[in-house]
Motif scaffolding. Structure first.
Motif, PDB file in Angstrom:
ATOM      1  N   LYS C 107       4.360  24.041  14.004  1.00 35.73           N
ATOM      2  CA  LYS C 107       3.842  22.898  14.992  1.00 35.73           C
ATOM      3  C   LYS C 107       2.405  23.340  15.438  1.00 35.73           C
ATOM      4  O   LYS C 107       2.306  25.329  15.718  1.00 35.73           O
ATOM      5  CB  LYS C 107       4.958  22.717  15.815  1.00 35.73           C
ATOM      6  CG  LYS C 107       5.475  22.235  15.073  1.00 35.73           C
ATOM      7  CD  LYS C 107       7.339  22.034  16.328  1.00 35.73           C
ATOM      8  CE  LYS C 107       7.381  20.486  15.534  1.00 35.73           C
ATOM      9  NZ  LYS C 107       9.314  20.442  15.924  1.00 35.73           N
ATOM     10  N   ILE C 108       1.826  22.620  16.514  1.00 33.37           N
ATOM     11  CA  ILE C 108       0.931  23.552  17.069  1.00 33.37           C
ATOM     12  C   ILE C 108       0.674  24.135  18.376  1.00 33.37           C
ATOM     13  O   ILE C 108       0.194  25.390  18.478  1.00 33.37           O
ATOM     14  CB  ILE C 108       0.414  22.302  17.202  1.00 33.37           C
ATOM     15  CG1 ILE C 108      -0.433  21.735  16.302  1.00 33.37           C
ATOM     16  CG2 ILE C 108      -1.501  22.630  17.921  1.00 33.37           C
ATOM     17  CD1 ILE C 108      -1.143  21.703  15.408  1.00 33.37           C
ATOM     18  N   PHE C 109       2.170  24.003  18.502  1.00 33.60           N
ATOM     19  CA  PHE C 109       2.439  24.630  19.728  1.00 33.60           C
ATOM     20  C   PHE C 109       2.689  26.183  19.287  1.00 33.60           C
ATOM     21  O   PHE C 109       2.449  27.111  19.550  1.00 33.60           O
ATOM     22  CB  PHE C 109       4.281  23.778  20.099  1.00 33.60           C
ATOM     23  CG  PHE C 109       4.783  25.077  21.328  1.00 33.60           C
ATOM     24  CD1 PHE C 109       5.550  25.783  21.290  1.00 33.60           C
ATOM     25  CD2 PHE C 109       3.761  24.360  22.610  1.00 33.60           C
ATOM     26  CE1 PHE C 109       5.991  26.365  22.617  1.00 33.60           C
ATOM     27  CE2 PHE C 109       4.144  25.813  23.947  1.00 33.60           C
ATOM     28  CZ  PHE C 109       5.463  26.005  23.665  1.00 33.60           C
ATOM     29  N   ASP C 110       3.836  26.444  18.187  1.00 29.84           N
ATOM     30  CA  ASP C 110       3.694  27.838  17.547  1.00 29.84           C
ATOM     31  C   ASP C 110       2.222  28.473  17.258  1.00 29.84           C
ATOM     32  O   ASP C 110       1.931  29.795  18.265  1.00 29.84           O
ATOM     33  CB  ASP C 110       4.711  28.330  16.373  1.00 29.84           C
ATOM     34  CG  ASP C 110       5.790  27.135  17.038  1.00 29.84           C
ATOM     35  OD1 ASP C 110       6.125  26.735  16.172  1.00 29.84           O
ATOM     36  OD2 ASP C 110       6.592  27.310  18.212  1.00 29.84           O
ATOM     37  N   GLN C 111       1.294  27.324  16.974  1.00 28.06           N
ATOM     38  CA  GLN C 111      -0.147  28.056  16.330  1.00 28.06           C
ATOM     39  C   GLN C 111      -0.619  28.556  17.542  1.00 28.06           C
ATOM     40  O   GLN C 111      -1.731  29.816  17.774  1.00 28.06           O
ATOM     41  CB  GLN C 111      -0.330  27.579  15.232  1.00 28.06           C
ATOM     42  CG  GLN C 111       0.194  27.097  14.546  1.00 28.06           C
ATOM     43  CD  GLN C 111      -0.282  27.024  13.329  1.00 28.06           C
ATOM     44  OE1 GLN C 111      -1.739  26.689  12.977  1.00 28.06           O
ATOM     45  NE2 GLN C 111      -0.248  25.307  12.637  1.00 28.06           N
ATOM     46  N   ILE C 112      -0.869  27.693  18.438  1.00 32.74           N
ATOM     47  CA  ILE C 112      -1.316  28.005  20.069  1.00 32.74           C
ATOM     48  C   ILE C 112      -1.438  29.605  21.134  1.00 32.74           C
ATOM     49  O   ILE C 112      -1.607  30.671  21.454  1.00 32.74           O
ATOM     50  CB  ILE C 112      -1.898  26.561  21.029  1.00 32.74           C
ATOM     51  CG1 ILE C 112      -2.366  26.045  19.914  1.00 32.74           C
ATOM     52  CG2 ILE C 112      -2.534  27.267  22.165  1.00 32.74           C
ATOM     53  CD1 ILE C 112      -2.408  23.994  21.554  1.00 32.74           C
ATOM     54  N   ARG C 113       0.368  29.269  20.674  1.00 33.21           N
ATOM     55  CA  ARG C 113       1.036  30.035  21.853  1.00 33.21           C
ATOM     56  C   ARG C 113       0.977  31.630  20.847  1.00 33.21           C
ATOM     57  O   ARG C 113       0.938  32.695  21.622  1.00 33.21           O
ATOM     58  CB  ARG C 113       2.451  29.927  21.635  1.00 33.21           C
ATOM     59  CG  ARG C 113       3.335  31.023  22.295  1.00 33.21           C
ATOM     60  CD  ARG C 113       4.670  30.848  22.698  1.00 33.21           C
ATOM     61  NE  ARG C 113       5.341  31.023  21.106  1.00 33.21           N
ATOM     62  CZ  ARG C 113       6.365  30.465  21.436  1.00 33.21           C
ATOM     63  NH1 ARG C 113       7.293  30.847  21.866  1.00 33.21           N
ATOM     64  NH2 ARG C 113       7.278  30.084  19.828  1.00 33.21           N
ATOM     65  N   GLN C 154       0.899  16.322  24.383  1.00 31.36           N
ATOM     66  CA  GLN C 154       2.251  15.752  23.822  1.00 31.36           C
ATOM     67  C   GLN C 154       2.581  15.806  23.008  1.00 31.36           C
ATOM     68  O   GLN C 154       3.402  16.395  22.080  1.00 31.36           O
ATOM     69  CB  GLN C 154       4.010  15.150  25.533  1.00 31.36           C
ATOM     70  CG  GLN C 154       3.307  15.849  26.243  1.00 31.36           C
ATOM     71  CD  GLN C 154       4.838  16.568  26.460  1.00 31.36           C
ATOM     72  OE1 GLN C 154       4.408  18.501  26.611  1.00 31.36           O
ATOM     73  NE2 GLN C 154       5.949  16.389  26.556  1.00 31.36           N
ATOM     74  N   ALA C 155       1.910  14.670  22.142  1.00 35.90           N
ATOM     75  CA  ALA C 155       2.073  14.148  21.049  1.00 35.90           C
ATOM     76  C   ALA C 155       1.371  15.447  20.007  1.00 35.90           C
ATOM     77  O   ALA C 155       1.972  15.848  18.730  1.00 35.90           O
ATOM     78  CB  ALA C 155       1.714  12.883  20.668  1.00 35.90           C
ATOM     79  N   VAL C 156       0.564  15.714  20.442  1.00 40.51           N
ATOM     80  CA  VAL C 156       0.149  16.917  19.553  1.00 40.51           C
ATOM     81  C   VAL C 156       0.782  18.353  19.326  1.00 40.51           C
ATOM     82  O   VAL C 156       0.573  18.760  17.770  1.00 40.51           O
ATOM     83  CB  VAL C 156      -2.024  17.217  19.852  1.00 40.51           C
ATOM     84  CG1 VAL C 156      -2.077  18.824  19.623  1.00 40.51           C
ATOM     85  CG2 VAL C 156      -2.768  15.849  19.924  1.00 40.51           C
ATOM     86  N   VAL C 157       0.877  18.289  20.409  1.00 41.55           N
ATOM     87  CA  VAL C 157       1.641  20.082  20.142  1.00 41.55           C
ATOM     88  C   VAL C 157       2.683  19.766  19.535  1.00 41.55           C
ATOM     89  O   VAL C 157       3.138  21.076  18.851  1.00 41.55           O
ATOM     90  CB  VAL C 157       1.916  20.127  22.396  1.00 41.55           C
ATOM     91  CG1 VAL C 157       3.734  21.402  21.839  1.00 41.55           C
ATOM     92  CG2 VAL C 157       1.120  20.964  22.682  1.00 41.55           C
ATOM     93  N   GLN C 158       3.323  19.318  19.460  1.00 46.47           N
ATOM     94  CA  GLN C 158       5.118  19.051  18.653  1.00 46.47           C
ATOM     95  C   GLN C 158       4.647  18.743  17.307  1.00 46.47           C
ATOM     96  O   GLN C 158       5.551  18.441  16.262  1.00 46.47           O
ATOM     97  CB  GLN C 158       5.830  17.709  19.031  1.00 46.47           C
ATOM     98  CG  GLN C 158       6.184  18.335  20.797  1.00 46.47           C
ATOM     99  CD  GLN C 158       7.222  19.549  20.823  1.00 46.47           C
ATOM    100  OE1 GLN C 158       7.882  19.775  19.439  1.00 46.47           O
ATOM    101  NE2 GLN C 158       7.082  20.643  21.333  1.00 46.47           N
ATOM    102  N   SER C 159       3.087  18.064  16.433  1.00 41.39           N
ATOM    103  CA  SER C 159       3.192  18.192  15.694  1.00 41.39           C
ATOM    104  C   SER C 159       2.775  18.575  14.198  1.00 41.39           C
ATOM    105  O   SER C 159       2.769  20.027  15.409  1.00 41.39           O
ATOM    106  CB  SER C 159       1.876  16.432  15.233  1.00 41.39           C
ATOM    107  OG  SER C 159       1.512  16.496  16.178  1.00 41.39           O
ATOM    108  N   TYR C 160       2.336  18.963  13.082  1.00 46.49           N
ATOM    109  CA  TYR C 160       2.083  19.833  12.185  1.00 46.49           C
ATOM    110  C   TYR C 160       0.944  19.488  12.030  1.00 46.49           C
ATOM    111  O   TYR C 160       0.341  18.193  11.853  1.00 46.49           O
ATOM    112  CB  TYR C 160       3.309  19.318  10.850  1.00 46.49           C
ATOM    113  CG  TYR C 160       4.261  20.356  11.449  1.00 46.49           C
ATOM    114  CD1 TYR C 160       5.480  18.918  11.231  1.00 46.49           C
ATOM    115  CD2 TYR C 160       4.576  21.484  10.760  1.00 46.49           C
ATOM    116  CE1 TYR C 160       6.780  19.706  11.785  1.00 46.49           C
ATOM    117  CE2 TYR C 160       5.908  21.632  11.126  1.00 46.49           C
ATOM    118  CZ  TYR C 160       6.654  21.011  11.083  1.00 46.49           C
ATOM    119  OH  TYR C 160       8.033  22.141  11.575  1.00 46.49           O
TER     120      TYR C 160
END
Lengths: 320, 539, 343
Positions: C107-113, C154-160
């Motif tokens: 997910k985008i969240f993990d990649q940015i993190r 919110q939506a972007v962060v939880q998407s693939y």
């Protein structure tokens, strides 16, 4: 998700239908259990009895074939499971090393070993393994799945679990004994499986390493091992699983050949002994059990693939 | 990578693996064939005998292995009347039958059980006579039906055998494997439930082990809960049937078997060199022989038979087929038999002389000699086809043409009865130690070729000699008669004995007290397992 | 102040046909806080220069340079470990086709993190477990995404990645690139595969980053028109040779190199009338393939002003920051041909 499941089941039901036709042909030609002349009605009554789970009774020991078959097949599954674990533990790291150092010394060594494992015929290796441990000085049992001293009542059919249920009588001895009986046959099967996994992993990792997001990961400043661990592994897994799903029937047939050599009481030994003694009713039952298992595991593996690989989720909606 | 130690530690489980040898109250015996039934009265193959005779049952008398004399088993002592037609036996009073899941006896053994067991073979009116058997099988009733007229019960613990004519072989017959005693109470119970065939598959006897369970390749026995003999040290006796001889030996080495029987003859040299196991060999009465069809020309001439016998190199056969595990012999009787004539002439291997002899008598060299043999190798010969090939090549060296025909059992039966053969490779396995038991089926006019007389020999002098010796009570005279018989056989060269077979058993060094009687099977009564000295019980 | 100073960068690639010089003595001088556009056709070697700067080249490339300095750091003498340290923290790079450069299984969240400034070990462990610390991460990521112009974070962060459009993916990539506030951001044709609206958005974003956060941007592009409004300085590259380089005004108002002139002519201006069915202007011919590079000035075969001296490599001449490599530049009257100004 539910629609996806339904669609897969629908596709596989056609295969299942063809399989019942095959099983019916075998049964019709070897053992006429009904004097009915009309093949169609015979077929429908056969379908009826299959759905109820009644495959008939074996000539040899007068037990219902379905139950014996399921118990025997669970032993085969135990063997495959064990061999799988060993193969993954050994094969995946080797495959990863080979894939990362493509066309280097490490790669060539590992691939040579893998090729040898693929080239050797499985029954020959099994026979060698019956004598090899003793020649090396290790005492390992080579026959059966548990020593005849222990009497284990059949509760679930999986001997690993059943032998844990008799702890009041035998403590852990029965369980350990069963594990040691598992070591040799599963090592032989793991030899073949490891080669397969090394080959597949190496290919998958090479493909993944060429892709763009790995280059991007380089530019983010991650070390090589961080890249491998965080990005490469998860993305390399789907093609490996897909290939293994295609190889499942080969793995089961190899497991059955190994069982015959080691007299391990699994589906292979059961089929062999029954045919040897002339009990041909088991053929159609075995066909349906084994192929039914492969069909169901195909569905399950598809499921797992969708779970772990988000890009496959596209196929939920579009037809790929 | 970090799971590699896990796998290696899995291999270390082998240290935890207690081989079955270390568990001292269980014994695993690996046989090569499954017993056909658990009643030696109807099954005479050695696998059934191993499984039953000494384990499940007792007999009236038994033969002590060392002194070869008849000693008491169920009968404490016996009395023979003067003209040897009445034998009276006095039975022990404290013998219990087995207590199992399917039967609990209400009384100890008495005369009714003895009479029931023997009458089953003798009398056609007996309710169990036709159960589970080919009632007209030669071996089923022949020993007794011609021997015993009747059995009379004197009281609860005394019985008398009435014989047809004075006969010295009754004790030998009673001590044979088919003289076992069953429980009449159990048989009646089975008749009531309507399953009389179970008597041979769920047996009840008086022996030191009782039957527990038989499934697929494993037979389980338990020690008799109320033994009348000395209690055994092994509580669980397990028969593991492994047809493959190499696998049997491998299982012995890996500790999954304690005792194995009948190892492959090609491996015996190696086994004898192996320091961790003991090899025991027993001479049996089983003999592998070649018979000439004396009814088919030119084998009715004894010169032909002699000449052809001299053209065969028996040493090669012994080496190549039996791997020197059988004893070369030129006599039908084994060396240890009391009737063995040490002065019989040896057959020498002299192909040149044989060729000249054949030329002298105008033997027709163009005739194609038919050698028949069974397709399935048996205890008489590990490889019939190879033996036939060697004989064929030996004869081809002196110019005789022959062809080898391998037949299945049904075809063999037909061919033997019609007499459509010249040479037959076979063997003989007497099951009591009396020489009559060996000679009669081979030579008697009453025995047809399927029953044993494959030479189709019928000679009145020989027949009279056989019958006279059977009734002879003077032991010395018997010996003399048998010596004469053997010389006659040698002179006529009716059969060419190839080898006497040995019975081999291999067992671990920590087993002691194993008794093997080649006629009646293996005996586990006195077996003791000792823990190996250097292995410590880890758990 | 020169942030990136590259002098005489040459890249040779060893192929089966021998050694090919793909980049021929390139000079690049990026001023701190400016947007520098590097324009060239596809296959002219822009990405090669970017990779050489970052050190991402294969083993069979031979990279030589007189100077390759990022501020005070000598890029050619870095060990791989030191190079890894500066990547992501000092230099960042964004790519063409951004969706393929994002990990499809995360997910985008993990990649940015993953690219957030590195905390100490135990803080990183706790941030996975303790919600309060995790919230601070979420806050940082939210701000980052707002900075690049993603409204519904919110939506972007939880998407693939496969669920997002190219424009948003590019913005996410830019977010990841600027998370560590690098000194230099290399943008390798960031908008080549996008439609005009998204292109405009991305360029606006880059411009904003440059103005507000003083981020130096090296913008590689094959479209002269799109970057010409954006860049402070422009370099043109043809076949591995930097043919002209200078400030925006200098290049646009007085292009000296025939290639530059051709480039400017290709910009379609719809203010003047375009002839109905008129020919659009191009230089004749096409870029030569890598194994048939012309000797000397590589524009030679196509150049309208080519003469025999063009078979020798032209020297770089600097007219007050306007650097040109040509034997026959079109000089203005104002420029004095006899006073080259060397820096």
């Amino acid at each position: 998700m539910f629609n996806y499941l339904l669609r897969r089941i629908y596709l596989l039901s056609i295969t299942a239908f063809i399989l019942t036709l095959l099983a019916f042909t075998i049964e019709h030609w070897t053992v006429h259990t009904q004097i009915d002349d009309n093949t169609f009605s015979h077929y429908f009554s056969y379908l009826n009895s299959i759905i109820k789970g009644d495959f008939g009774v074996s000539i040899i020991d007068n037990q219902p074939i379905f139950n014996t078959g399921l118990v025997a097949f669970s032993s085969t599954l135990e063997l495959c499971f064990f061999a799988f674990i060993i193969a993954i533990i050994i094969g995946m790291p080797l495959g990863i090393f080979a894939g990362l150092d493509r066309n280097n010394g490490v790669d060539y060594t590992i691939m040579t070993i893998a090729l040898i494992g693929l080239a050797l015929p499985v029954f020959w290796v099994a026979i060698i393994f019956t004598i090899l441990p003793h020649a090396l000085g290790i005492t390992l049992p080579i026959d059966g799945n548990i020593s005849p001293i222990y009497e284990i009542p059949v509760v679930t059919g999986l001997l690993l679990i059943d032998s844990l249920l008799v702890t009041e009588r035998y403590q852990l001895d029965a369980f350990l004994n069963h594990l040691t009986h598992l070591i040799l046959p599963s090592t032989v099967l793991a030899l073949f499986l490891t080669s397969e996994i090394i080959r597949l992993t190496r290919h998958a990792i090479t493909m993944v390493m060429k892709s763009n997001y790995i280059k991007a990961a380089h530019t983010k400043g991650l070390t090589r091992w961080q890249i491998v661990y965080r990005h490469v592994l998860k993305n390399a897994l789907p093609p490996i699983i897909h290939q293994i799903r295609l190889q499942l029937s080969t793995i089961i047939s190899f497991a059955m050949a190994i069982e015959i050599v080691f007299s391990y009481q699994g589906a292979g030994m059961w089929l062999f002994a029954s045919i040897h003694q002339g009990d041909y009713l088991v053929l159609s039952a075995a066909l349906l059990i084994i192929s039914g298992f492969i069909l169901i595991s195909s569905i399950i593996i598809d499921f797992i693939l969708v779970l772990i690989s988000p890009s496959k989720r596209k196929s939920l909606y579009a037809d790929q | 990578m970090r799971f590699l130690p896990l796998y290696i530690s899995l291999l270390l489980l082998t240290a935890c693996y207690q081989t079955e040898s270390t568990l001292t109250d269980s014994l695993i015996y690996c046989a090569d064939k499954s017993p056909t039934s658990l009643n030696p009265q109807i099954s005479h193959d050695i696998a059934s005998l191993d499984a039953t005779t000494h384990q499940l049952y007792n007999r009236l008398v038994k033969i002590e292995l060392i002194s070869k004399r008849f000693v008491a088993d169920i009968a404490t002592h016996w009395v023979i009347n003067e003209d040897k037609t009445r034998y009276t036996f006095f039975l022990r009073k404290d013998i219990n039958f087995h207590h199992t899941d399917y039967f609990t006896p209400s009384r100890p053994l008495n005369a009714d059980d003895v009479i029931f067991s023997f009458k089953r073979m003798l009398s056609k009116k007996h309710p169990f006579h036709f159960v589970n058997g080919e009632a007209d099988n030669y071996r089923y009733n022949h020993p007794f039906s011609s021997l015993v007229q009747d059995i009379i019960k004197i009281d609860d613990h005394t019985i008398t055998f009435l014989l047809n004519k004075p006969d010295a072989t009754l004790l030998a017959n009673l001590a044979a494997h088919y003289g076992v005693i069953h429980s009449q109470e159990y048989a009646l119970q089975l008749l009531k439930t309507g399953h009389p065939e179970k008597i041979d598959y769920f047996p009840i006897g008086t022996g030191p082990y009782q039957f527990k369970q038989k499934n697929k390749q494993i037979i389980r026995y338990q020690a008799h809960k109320f033994p009348w003999q000395a209690p055994v040290t092994i509580n669980n006796l397990i028969f593991d049937i492994t047809p493959n001889s190499t696998k049997r030996y491998a299982k012995l080495l890996s500790g999954e078997c304690d005792i194995i029987t009948n190892p492959a003859s090609s491996q015996i040299k190696q086994i004898s060199k192996n320091k961790s196991v003991l090899l025991s060999s027993q001479p049996t009465g089983n003999i592998s022989l070649l018979s000439f069809n004396t009814k088919s020309s030119p084998f009715d001439k004894k010169e032909v038979r002699h000449a052809l016998s001299e053209a065969i190199n028996l040493d090669t056969i012994l080496d190549a087929v039996f791997f020197e595990t059988a004893v070369a012999t030129n006599n039908l009787l084994p060396k240890h038999s009391w009737a063995y004539n040490p002065r019989t002439k040896k057959t020498t291997f002299s192909p040149q002389q044989s060729m000249t002899k054949l030329k002298v008598i105008n033997f027709d060299f163009n005739k194609n000699i038919r050698i028949i043999a069974p397709i399935k190798n048996s205890i008489f010969n590990p490889n019939f086809y190879k033996t036939a090939e060697l004989i064929q090549s030996n004869w081809a060296d002196i110019g005789i043409k022959s062809e080898i025909i391998l037949l299945r059992e049904s075809e063999l039966h037909n061919t033997l009865l019609t007499g459509d053969y010249d040479i037959y490779l076979t063997g003989s396995s007497p099951y009591i130690k009396d020489p009559d038991n060996l000679f009669r089926p081979l030579l008697s006019c009453n025995a047809n070729s399927f029953e044993g007389n494959s030479s189709q020999w019928c000679d009145e002098t020989m027949q009279n000699l056989l019958d006279a010796t059977l009734l002879e009570t003077n032991f010395i005279q018997r010996v003399k008669n048998y010596y004469q018989l053997q010389e006659m056989i040698q002179a006529q060269r009716i059969y060419l004995p190839i080898a006497h077979l040995l019975r081999f058993d291999v067992f671990n060094k920590n087993i002691s007290g194993l008794l093997v009687d080649p006629l009646t099977g293996i005996d586990f009564q006195a077996v003791r397992k000792v823990l190996p000295i250097n292995k410590v019980k880890a758990h | 102040m020169a942030l990136l100073d590259i002098r005489n960068l040459s890249i040779d690639i060893i192929t089966a046909q021998g050694k090919i010089r793909v980049i021929d003595k390139a000079n690049l001088n990026i001023i701190d806080g400016s947007i520098h556009g590097l324009v060239g056709e596809s296959g002219s070697g822009k990405s090669l220069i970017a990779k050489a700067i970052l050190g991402l080249h294969n083993e069979n490339w031979i990279v030589t340079a007189d100077r390759m300095f990022l501020g005070n750091i000598d890029l050619s003498k870095l060990s791989s470990r030191a190079r890894r340290k500066i990547m992501g923290t000092e230099i960042a790079i964004i790519f063409q086709n951004p969706r393929s450069y994002l990990d499809p299984s995360k997910k985008i969240f993990d990649q940015i993190r993953e690219v957030l400034p590195k905390k100490s070990h135990h803080k990183r462990f706790f941030s996975k477990v303790v919600p309060k610390l995790r919230a601070s991460e979420q806050q940082i990521i939210k701000e980052l995404l707002h900075k690049v112009g993603v409204q519904n974070d919110q939506a972007v962060v939880q998407s693939y990645p496969y669920e997002l459009s190219e424009g948003i993916c590019q913005k996410v990539m830019i977010a990841m690139a600027i998370a560590n506030n690098p000194r230099l951001l290399i943008a390798d044709e960031p908008t080549t595969s996008m439609e005009a609206v998204t292109q405009a958005q991305i360029f606006r974003l880059l411009y904003k980053l440059n103005q507000l956060h003083n981020m130096t941007i090296l913008l590689l592009s094959n479209n002269f028109g799109s970057i010409s409004n954006l860049s402070d300085y422009i370099s043109l590259i043809y076949c591995g040779q930097i043919v002209e380089s200078g400030s925006y005004k200098q290049i646009v108002n007085s292009p000296m190199h025939p290639y530059t002139q051709a480039m400017i002519k290709t910009i379609i201006e719809f203010d003047d009338g375009v002839d109905h069915k008129g020919q659009l202007y191009t230089l004749p011919g096409s870029i030569p393939p890598a194994n048939q590079l012309p000797i000397g000035c590589r524009l030679g075969p196509r150049c309208p002003k080519a003469q025999r001296t063009c078979v020798s490599n032209p020297e770089a001449v600097n007219y007050k920051g306007h650097i040109i490599r040509c034997h026959f530049p079109q000089l203005d009257d104002k420029k004095d041909a006899n006073t080259p100004h060397n820096k």
